[in-house]
Design an enzyme around this catalytic site. Structure first.
Site, PDB file in Angstrom:
ATOM      1  N   GLU A   7       3.661 -17.963   5.631  1.00 17.13           N
ATOM      2  CA  GLU A   7       4.086 -18.544   6.908  1.00 17.13           C
ATOM      3  C   GLU A   7       5.420 -19.265   6.798  1.00 17.13           C
ATOM      4  O   GLU A   7       6.239 -19.207   7.711  1.00 17.13           O
ATOM      5  CB  GLU A   7       3.013 -19.492   7.456  1.00 17.13           C
ATOM      6  CG  GLU A   7       1.724 -18.804   7.881  1.00 17.13           C
ATOM      7  CD  GLU A   7       1.951 -17.704   8.908  1.00 17.13           C
ATOM      8  OE1 GLU A   7       2.972 -17.732   9.609  1.00 17.13           O
ATOM      9  OE2 GLU A   7       1.102 -16.797   8.989  1.00 17.13           O
TER      10      GLU A   7
ATOM     11  N   TYR B 229       3.276 -24.583  14.778  1.00 18.52           N
ATOM     12  CA  TYR B 229       2.990 -23.167  14.593  1.00 18.52           C
ATOM     13  C   TYR B 229       2.269 -22.919  13.258  1.00 18.52           C
ATOM     14  O   TYR B 229       1.212 -22.278  13.196  1.00 18.52           O
ATOM     15  CB  TYR B 229       4.261 -22.296  14.656  1.00 18.52           C
ATOM     16  CG  TYR B 229       3.991 -20.950  14.043  1.00 18.52           C
ATOM     17  CD1 TYR B 229       3.304 -19.980  14.769  1.00 18.52           C
ATOM     18  CD2 TYR B 229       4.299 -20.693  12.712  1.00 18.52           C
ATOM     19  CE1 TYR B 229       2.957 -18.770  14.190  1.00 18.52           C
ATOM     20  CE2 TYR B 229       3.953 -19.493  12.127  1.00 18.52           C
ATOM     21  CZ  TYR B 229       3.283 -18.533  12.867  1.00 18.52           C
ATOM     22  OH  TYR B 229       2.917 -17.366  12.279  1.00 18.52           O
TER      23      TYR B 229
ATOM     24  N   LEU C 169      17.536 -15.716   1.748  1.00 16.96           N
ATOM     25  CA  LEU C 169      16.561 -15.752   2.840  1.00 16.96           C
ATOM     26  C   LEU C 169      16.977 -16.713   3.958  1.00 16.96           C
ATOM     27  O   LEU C 169      16.549 -16.568   5.103  1.00 16.96           O
ATOM     28  CB  LEU C 169      15.185 -16.147   2.292  1.00 16.96           C
ATOM     29  CG  LEU C 169      13.972 -15.893   3.183  1.00 16.96           C
ATOM     30  CD1 LEU C 169      13.923 -14.462   3.678  1.00 16.96           C
ATOM     31  CD2 LEU C 169      12.693 -16.227   2.429  1.00 16.96           C
TER      32      LEU C 169
ATOM     33  N   SER D 297      23.880 -19.280  12.381  1.00 15.83           N
ATOM     34  CA  SER D 297      23.409 -19.401  13.761  1.00 15.83           C
ATOM     35  C   SER D 297      24.321 -20.321  14.581  1.00 15.83           C
ATOM     36  O   SER D 297      24.506 -20.102  15.763  1.00 15.83           O
ATOM     37  CB  SER D 297      21.974 -19.898  13.803  1.00 15.83           C
ATOM     38  OG  SER D 297      21.813 -21.024  12.994  1.00 15.83           O
TER      39      SER D 297
ATOM     40  N   ASP E 220       4.385 -18.810  18.727  1.00 12.35           N
ATOM     41  CA  ASP E 220       5.662 -18.443  18.114  1.00 12.35           C
ATOM     42  C   ASP E 220       6.463 -17.625  19.129  1.00 12.35           C
ATOM     43  O   ASP E 220       6.069 -17.521  20.298  1.00 12.35           O
ATOM     44  CB  ASP E 220       5.422 -17.654  16.826  1.00 12.35           C
ATOM     45  CG  ASP E 220       4.934 -16.247  17.117  1.00 12.35           C
ATOM     46  OD1 ASP E 220       4.361 -16.035  18.207  1.00 12.35           O
ATOM     47  OD2 ASP E 220       5.125 -15.364  16.273  1.00 12.35           O
TER      48      ASP E 220
ATOM     49  N   CYS F  55       0.489  -6.847  34.261  1.00  8.71           N
ATOM     50  CA  CYS F  55       1.629  -7.622  33.752  1.00  8.71           C
ATOM     51  C   CYS F  55       2.601  -7.979  34.870  1.00  8.71           C
ATOM     52  O   CYS F  55       3.164  -7.115  35.538  1.00  8.71           O
ATOM     53  CB  CYS F  55       2.354  -6.834  32.668  1.00  8.71           C
ATOM     54  SG  CYS F  55       3.845  -7.669  32.068  1.00  8.71           S
TER      55      CYS F  55
ATOM     56  N   TRP G 295      -0.600 -10.402   3.459  1.00 11.36           N
ATOM     57  CA  TRP G 295      -1.276 -11.682   3.706  1.00 11.36           C
ATOM     58  C   TRP G 295      -2.325 -11.569   4.815  1.00 11.36           C
ATOM     59  O   TRP G 295      -3.017 -12.518   5.117  1.00 11.36           O
ATOM     60  CB  TRP G 295      -0.255 -12.762   4.080  1.00 11.36           C
ATOM     61  CG  TRP G 295       0.700 -12.322   5.124  1.00 11.36           C
ATOM     62  CD1 TRP G 295       0.504 -12.358   6.470  1.00 11.36           C
ATOM     63  CD2 TRP G 295       1.985 -11.762   4.922  1.00 11.36           C
ATOM     64  NE1 TRP G 295       1.592 -11.844   7.119  1.00 11.36           N
ATOM     65  CE2 TRP G 295       2.526 -11.471   6.194  1.00 11.36           C
ATOM     66  CE3 TRP G 295       2.751 -11.462   3.776  1.00 11.36           C
ATOM     67  CZ2 TRP G 295       3.791 -10.903   6.362  1.00 11.36           C
ATOM     68  CZ3 TRP G 295       3.995 -10.910   3.953  1.00 11.36           C
ATOM     69  CH2 TRP G 295       4.508 -10.635   5.221  1.00 11.36           C
TER      70      TRP G 295
END
Length: 363
Positions: A44, A127, A87, A311, A145, A215, A31
């Site tokens: 996405e 997002y 998924l 989760s 993200d 950094c 993509w």
DNA sequence: AATACGGGGTG
DNA sequence: CACCCAGTATT
């Protein structure tokens, strides 16, 4: 307390990032460079909370099966859920269909071309709207993200938590300042690539990092402290006792509806309990509820209970495989499906694991 | 503002 | 085992 950000460092960020992206290491994905908003949108949605490697084959299968939004909109729900099977986060699939049908019906199949219109669509949040509008239409919206939170938090030393409304506002604002407004699409992809390839969550490749000298996290030894996350997720334990009822090679299944997990996936006859029951206790429950009739069934197998971690939940699944000697009465949305046809229905992973053990291993 | 929503990879 | 992934919707 916050670290002050040198304005000069902000200005140098995008050019350095684009230079990195140009020279090496960028990831190749089907993509990338894509301009068809349908394909970008699909990729996405698939990639929300999902690793690129995990989503890749799903993307290919979807594009092969539904080359454009009209074909997706015209597909049967079951077929689409079957493609999505495994998924996770199945509301994504539901909203994918809703939005495809909305665009085909109400917009003649034309995908919106502004950030605000995209944001109105089911399944598209800040997002995804930023991603599609920058990739497909080169609009100046910075994606925020997991990668972006991490890179920005570390490089600029931001210790604001990323999982509060205020933190999200702050990071989004900073991300928009850092964005290369001339090349938002390339820049956004470069930043996410950088987070995935160099500034990884664990063991980032600081030795190869172009921001090493500046950094904050690297210089102050706070790589593992940033980004900051507040909330600790708690995992609820649940027990699903399943009766796998088989009448002459036809299995009783139904689609899960309502507000719980696994919406629109299929399952067997479920008895949820607080604690794991003995198989006899499950069949007794079924007798009480008149799912089973005394003397009209034979218990064939009892699987060792299977575990499935989500989760927020740890599911223990007990499966009792039973042959019925009389045809069952179909209640609610139950249906009888032939054994060989089970593969055409979308099931949660836990159920698929059980199916494998019951119907394949036995041979 | 907090919580739910899957499944898999990694150290 | 803990953490996190190209987040969003609902409560």
């Amino acid at each position: 307390m916050e670290v002050k950000i040198d304005k000069n460092n902000k200005l140098k960020f995008a050019p350095a990032l684009l230079k990195w992206h140009l020279s090496e290491n960028k990831r190749q994905m089907p993509w990338k460079g894509e301009k068809d908003p349908y394909k970008i949108w699909l990729s996405e949605i698939i990639l929300q909370q999902t690793r690129v490697e995990q989503g890749l084959n799903y993307y290919k299968n979807f594009i092969n099966t539904f080359p454009d939004i009209n074909q997706l909109a015209g597909a049967d729900d079951g077929r689409v859920f079957k493609l999505w099977e495994g998924l996770g986060y199945y509301s994504r699939c539901k909203n994918l269909l809703l939005t495809a049908r909305y665009i085909v019906k109400e917009r003649s199949g034309k995908f919106p071309e502004t950030y605000d219109e995209m944001l109105q669509l089911k399944g598209i949040g800040t997002y995804t709207a930023a991603a599609i509008s920058s990739f497909a239409f080169n609009l100046p919206y910075a994606v925020v993200d997991g990668n972006v939170f991490r890179v920005i938090a570390r490089v600029f030393g931001i210790s604001k938590p990323i999982d509060t409304a205020e933190g999200k506002r702050f990071f989004t604002e900073l991300a928009d300042e850092l964005l290369d407004k001339k090349k938002p699409g390339i820049y956004n992809q470069a930043l996410m690539d950088f987070g995935a390839v160099i500034c990884k969550p664990v063991s980032p490749l600081c030795q190869e990092c172009i921001f090493r000298k500046k950094c904050y996290a690297y210089q102050h030894n706070k790589i593992n402290e940033l980004p900051v996350k507040l909330k600790i997720i708690t995992v609820k334990k649940r027990v699903f006792n399943y009766l796998v009822l088989d009448y002459k090679n036809e299995i009783l299944v139904h689609e899960r509806l309502g507000k719980d997990i696994w919406q629109h996936l299929y399952e067997f006859c479920l008895f949820e309990t607080k604690k794991l029951l003995k198989p006899e206790e499950v069949t007794n429950l079924a007798l009480e509820k008149k799912i089973l009739k005394a003397g009209k069934y034979v218990v064939i197998t009892k699987l060792t209970p299977l575990k499935q971690l989500l989760s927020h939940q740890l599911i223990t699944g007990q499966f009792i495989y039973i042959h019925l000697t009389t045809k069952p009465v179909l209640k609610e949305n139950y249906i009888l499906v032939r054994r060989e046809q089970l593969k055409n229905y979308p099931f949660p992973k836990l159920i698929n694991n059980a199916i494998k053990e019951i119907f394949v291993e036995k041979k």
